[in-house]
Design an enzyme around this catalytic site. Sequence first.
Site, PDB file in Angstrom:
ATOM      1  N   HIS A 228       1.029  -1.188   0.071  1.00  0.00           N
ATOM      2  CA  HIS A 228      -0.003  -0.054   0.024  1.00  0.00           C
ATOM      3  C   HIS A 228       0.873   1.314   0.020  1.00  0.00           C
ATOM      4  CE1 HIS A 228      -0.187  -0.687   4.573  1.00  0.00           C
ATOM      5  NE2 HIS A 228       0.831  -0.801   4.307  1.00  0.00           N
ATOM      6  N   ASN A 229       0.502   2.319  -0.781  1.00  0.00           N
ATOM      7  CA  ASN A 229       1.095   3.611  -0.678  1.00  0.00           C
ATOM      8  C   ASN A 229       2.435   3.654  -1.301  1.00  0.00           C
ATOM      9  OD1 ASN A 229      -0.776   3.241   1.743  1.00  0.00           O
ATOM     10  ND2 ASN A 229      -0.618   5.307   1.232  1.00  0.00           N
TER      11      ASN A 229
END
Lengths: 336, 336, 336
Positions: A228-229
């Site tokens: 994520h991210n």
Amino acid sequence: MLGLEFQGESTRLLRRVAARETADDSSLIFVEDEGRKVFLSEAPQAACVVASRASVPEGINAIFSEHPKLDFSRAAAYLHPPPKSRGTRHPSAYVDPEAEVADDAELGPYTIVEAGARIGGGCILQAGVIVGRGCNLGKECILHPGVVLYPGASLGDRVILHAGVVIGCDGFGYVFDGRRHLKFPQVGGVALEDDVEIGANTTIDRGSLGTTHIGSGTKVDNLVQIAHNVDIGKHVVIAAQTGISGSTVIEDFAVIGGQVGFGDHARVEQGVIIGSKSGVLPGKIVRSGDVYWGVPVRPLREYKRLNAIFSRLPEIKAGVDALKKEVAELRQKLQK
Amino acid sequence: MLGLEFQGESTRLLRRVAARETADDSSLIFVEDEGRKVFLSEAPQAACVVASRASVPEGINAIFSEHPKLDFSRAAAYLHPPPKSRGTRHPSAYVDPEAEVADDAELGPYTIVEAGARIGGGCILQAGVIVGRGCNLGKECILHPGVVLYPGASLGDRVILHAGVVIGCDGFGYVFDGRRHLKFPQVGGVALEDDVEIGANTTIDRGSLGTTHIGSGTKVDNLVQIAHNVDIGKHVVIAAQTGISGSTVIEDFAVIGGQVGFGDHARVEQGVIIGSKSGVLPGKIVRSGDVYWGVPVRPLREYKRLNAIFSRLPEIKAGVDALKKEVAELRQKLQK
Amino acid sequence: MLGLEFQGESTRLLRRVAARETADDSSLIFVEDEGRKVFLSEAPQAACVVASRASVPEGINAIFSEHPKLDFSRAAAYLHPPPKSRGTRHPSAYVDPEAEVADDAELGPYTIVEAGARIGGGCILQAGVIVGRGCNLGKECILHPGVVLYPGASLGDRVILHAGVVIGCDGFGYVFDGRRHLKFPQVGGVALEDDVEIGANTTIDRGSLGTTHIGSGTKVDNLVQIAHNVDIGKHVVIAAQTGISGSTVIEDFAVIGGQVGFGDHARVEQGVIIGSKSGVLPGKIVRSGDVYWGVPVRPLREYKRLNAIFSRLPEIKAGVDALKKEVAELRQKLQK
């Protein structure tokens, strides 16, 4: 078409690219300049060869190139173009009434396009592809069998996803409350820009709150994990089985080997090369201008030097033991 | 709902959680206590913030928390609840007449439930999920697209399996007969307890003769391999691309990094933390009460010390070489 | 059937193999010779045991074996034979009119067989399997749910592919033109010979120009990556999450641990054993006749010795520091 000079028959029909060993009279092959003229005898049946002018003997069909592998690849793009959408929809394709699929997109058997999804012109969704609610695909994307896009994933133009790729699955974030792990929200987005290619069974998580992002022209191999991210720049290359933890940034033109591991919140600066099986610690900044290797990563020169000394540890240890003995003897002599 | 105090408007409508950068006037954000009052200017448009009382200036809507990230996650569970079954069955869902599917379970397009399988109330089987013969699912499980359960797999309540997960495939066991590898029987079971969550494309083998088991509340990331007869306790966390060999035991509350490798028949005691890319030898017992790192794993302090010295190997080697010279000189002087 | 002697009831009905702990009165168990007679009390309810003659007490049903695990596996092949095709085609199976499927092959729900593909007698394609254009499957192959064969893949007889396996995806090859990565052509073949078994979610690339090849009897675990033009011999065993880069050769009877990484163009000679998490450098030749371990791989003896010394680095460093002091003292005394 390639803008290169050639010798021999200009009308010879080329049908395919081939290796030297398997070339036939409609095959194009290439030879990296090895400072010698060798291939005439080795691949006498090839229709044409891409090679440097110096390495080509007379009498054979050749395209002259200073970068034979590159120009061979360019030629291959003509001889083996990526598949074009036939604009057909298999009767078993399920398209939600609220989805928007371009007329000239191709939907294979058992494909699913959920509500709110948009599929751009010329896209090909092969068998069993699943496009979740609200996904957005640009033009001429190719999704190989069994690809899964979670809701809201966004693809640019000409994105290629190989079989089994999963885009937009939940990131791995939990907060321990003393008894159990509560899920930290995983409700962000995921966006792949133009000309990205992702290898089979690779997984790319959605952002937790922000967005997971892969820049245009970046190529990712099979079985890679992108958390994520993570923010990956343009024209990056990442080999198989590498894993990138949350919020790590990899800047443009970086080249990452296979089975590399990145801790979270690390940063790899532009153009850095990282060798296979390396490990990058959380928060680490890997500076531009060098090649890195090892766990944890070090500049390659340093890694090689340490490794060489490591191999000589038995000798070093023996040296220390011998010194201890000698020094003890010297001390004794002095005390006399 | 959270049992926490707040200041500001009590009737403000919150629609979503967000990061500071992307918050709008219906967003809840959180700020970890950084000993300063900063966010009012940084995220003026957020509807509400979860933060420690000390870090919140007056005049903004805030929920006071001593564990902002935790309480933010708790709030997120209200704002973004897991999807609820709509109790629908897509016409293309195939359910064997001898399977038992709860009335309020949801079956997506091209799902398959084989004979003897039982699907509990409130389960969601998304597109293309395949549930093999005799599988048993508790209540409110969510199986994302393309999940495959081999025959006989058992899931507790509220289990979440992300896209491409494979549960109950054959373990990797062969016996060499001098000419070829005969398959050791892989006919055991596989059971995941309540509230387990498994990341995309992770594979979990069935037991060979016994059962592969994952305790309640355990969370596993993407692309992890869990071999036959592995026994994982409750509330364990395992990051991406880790591999666990046959019959290894991981006790409750352990935390395992990414790309870790476990030999077979190892045991990780309760609460142990193992860093990314570590390697645990077959049969090794990793004792409670410490953090471990490296290949093979060592206590973190020891690992760090060794690593620091490893970096100074050139200096050590130079020291040994200088000593040899000096000692030779001393010896010569003495012999005079 | 096994060609072994036995004692006790010759007509006892065996229905299954089992572990000692879970055996019932129709279970066959095995005991490796542990130089003691223990199992009568430990598994009194087992119907029969495979064990060495010396370790079996009188009065229980036993099959005598000098290799109990091997003969138990042989017996298991009778008690738990691989599934046989029922010769059925699910109505939702899609077979292109130009594909050739043997009458006695079994096609599960939502399977797809594209034009020009040939499926041999007795094959089982489980739910959601996708066989691309021009693929060729021998006899009695079993493709578990969700397997994807890219166009032109070739399987021998009795090949088993577990769920989520991808065969024939594009290799990872690009040429940088100074601005972006051009795809090197990935138009070669991929061939798996007889009796190969591939674990769940493993990916095997097609050749770029040549062919990726896996020899008969080779077994590959879950989540393994095998790149373009790799050539694996016969009866090789490769454990989970190992990655093999382009054009590397692994010769017959090699045994490769889990999470091993191979650079490109390496060669592993016949019968070599490589330990888990090892790394083989590009172009490296790993010679027959030894066990190897480490990054980069070394003979196991050498690896162990280096590792033992590595653990003692603090002691060595302390020794060097003490020596420096002592030598300085000696020098001073001499100068007086």
